[in-house]
Design an enzyme around this catalytic site. Structure first.
Site, PDB file in Angstrom:
ATOM      1  N   HIS B 317       0.826  -1.212   0.000  1.00  0.00           N
ATOM      2  CA  HIS B 317       0.000   0.000   0.000  1.00  0.00           C
ATOM      3  C   HIS B 317       0.857   1.257   0.000  1.00  0.00           C
ATOM      4  CE1 HIS B 317      -3.443  -2.580   1.341  1.00  0.00           C
ATOM      5  NE2 HIS B 317      -4.072  -1.764   0.538  1.00  0.00           N
ATOM      6  N   GLY B 318       2.052   1.167   0.560  1.00  0.00           N
ATOM      7  CA  GLY B 318       2.938   2.325   0.576  1.00  0.00           C
ATOM      8  C   GLY B 318       3.970   2.175   1.671  1.00  0.00           C
TER       9      GLY B 318
END
Lengths: 84, 383
Positions: B317-318
């Site tokens: 997701h990051g």
């Protein structure tokens, strides 16, 4: 390795599932839905594949079939038989 | 143009899907028109971002070359762990470079769909290694990668399943039934994304942004709902559009807030992502660990497997503290759930009792909402 006819495979899969699910219902009701009855989870499924590899000598990848194609003892046996 | 995000897109899609409908009714293959349409929508979406378009084309060419070389090596030399690992790393490299460059505010390899393309390309490499994919039809592969309904953020289809839909010219009645189901899903998705998600968003804006206990509680319980309606709405529209193109794209959500435990939750929330990680990370790790007898107890191995699996999902997701924490949080919950369900006699005795299910649902619901609270970044903001 034992001769791989359907009777042997059936017996091996029953034994495996009994160990993994901890319930002999899999032998008495071979059409029971293992997912719906909460008898098999992701961890158990990997154990099932390893069991098939060690005891039947058949390699099956985790992504090869969907869980729905392997959700009853009878379906598992049929999929194994198809690949021998 | 934002795919599935603005009226302009829906008008274009409405018009451009009519030829598909006609081809489908004539029982002709839809994949050629489908590919043209996918290219057209990607060009429209990226027409003001030439750099992104350029990166995306390089990326596609790179993955195609990788897949074809790996396929040849696999068939000539058999399964070799070393070669396989190199190709996994090569396939993953652009995403990793993009994410790390992002930390230094560099826009290298930045294009909107790199994450979803990476999942698909990796799946092909994994399945070549496993002997499930033995040949590569470049047309089908490109179409699979850039199929416009799902290119933005899923559902993440599988290449063999996708290809099996392409050459399957359905009888007219069956196709029309699929179109009907697809249109219904699109309508449902529109309501989810543009009515319900927006309504919850308004609630968050007016009641959940001030800080303080009450505002945080409102935020905690509504952020997850917002994510659900927004993303499930998008997924429904993507699936419905896929149906019109004759592709039965897999479901991505199944009433996630009715989950009775965390394991159940991951079979209901962003299903295609969680099952991707299950098949290509968790299961492979578990099988290697059982074969190699790395751990004395399977539950120890499984706990580590869940942690690694969910940490990677978080990182995907990051690269921020909140996403890492979110991954670890769910990894820990899955590990604890597995240990509890395997060890507890109490669980085995009561797992089907109504009172137990209600209690378990309530606990799960709160754990899940707290997870989204971490995911949103708000938790790290207030502590």
């Amino acid at each position: 390795m034992e001769e791989r006819n359907e009777k042997n495979v059936r017996e091996v899969i029953y034994e495996l599932l009994e160990e993994i699910c901890g319930d002999d219902v899999v032998r008495h009701e071979p059409d029971i839905n293992l997912l719906e009855e909460d008898l098999i989870d992701s961890l158990d499924y990997t154990e099932l594949l390893i069991g098939i590899e060690e005891r039947i000598g058949l390699l099956m990848a985790p992504s090869e079939l969907t869980r729905e194609e392997m959700d009853t003892p009878n379906k598992i046996i049929a999929q194994v038989m198809k690949r021998l | 143009m934002t795919l599935f995000g603005e009226l302009y897109f829906f008008v274009c899609a409405g018009v451009l899907l009519i030829p598909a409908l006609i081809l489908g009714c004539l029982q002709k293959p839809l994949k050629y028109y489908g590919l043209v349409l996918s290219v057209a929508f990607i060009l429209l979406a990226l027409k003001d971002e030439p750099a992104e378009l350029f990166y995306m084309m390089c990326y596609l060419a790179y993955q195609l070359v990788l897949i074809n070389i790996f396929l040849r090596l696999r068939s000539e030399k058999g399964a070799r762990k070393g070669i396989f690992r190199v190709f996994i790393l090569l396939s993953l490299a652009p995403l990793v470079i993009y994410k790390i460059a992002g930390l230094f505010a560099l826009r290298i390899l930045r294009f909107m769909v790199i994450s979803s393309l990476t999942f698909k390309a990796l799946q092909v490499i994994f399945e070549i290694e496993d002997g499930l994919i033995r040949e590569c039809d470049c047309f089908d592969l490109i179409y699979f990668l850039i199929f416009f309904p799902t290119v933005l953020s899923g559902p993440i289809d599988r290449s063999r399943r996708f290809a099996s839909d392409l050459d399957n010219a359905r009888p007219r009645e069956e196709y029309l039934e699929l179109v009907g189901a697809g249109l219904f899903k699109i309508c449902q998705g529109l309501v989810y994304k543009f009515v319900l998600a927006q309504a919850v968003f308004q609630a968050i804006t007016y009641l959940g942004m001030e800080g303080g206990l009450l505002s945080n509680v409102v935020y905690l319980y509504s952020y997850g709902l917002y994510l659900f309606f927004d993303f499930a709405g998008y997924s429904l529209m993507a699936i419905g559009t896929g149906y019109i193109l004759g592709v039965v794209t897999p479901e991505n959500f199944r009433e996630p807030f009715l989950s009775v435990d965390i394991r159940d939750f991951w079979d209901r929330w962003h299903i295609t992502l969680s099952h991707w990680f299950r098949d290509f990370v968790f299961s492979r790790f578990m099988m290697a660990s059982i074969r190699g007898r790395w751990f004395k107890s399977k539950l120890t191995g499984a706990s580590l497997g869940f942690m690694i699996n969910m940490l990677l999902m978080g990182l995907w997701h990051g690269l921020t503290a909140s996403y890492v924490l979110y991954g670890l949080y769910h990894g820990l919950l899955l590990a604890l759930t597995e240990i509890y369900q395997k060890k507890s006699k109490f669980y085995k005795k009561h797992k089907k009792d109504r009172w137990y299910l209600v209690a378990s649902w309530l606990v799960t619901f709160n754990l899940v909402m707290f997870g989204f609270f971490i995911f949103s970044g708000r938790l790290l903001e207030i502590i």
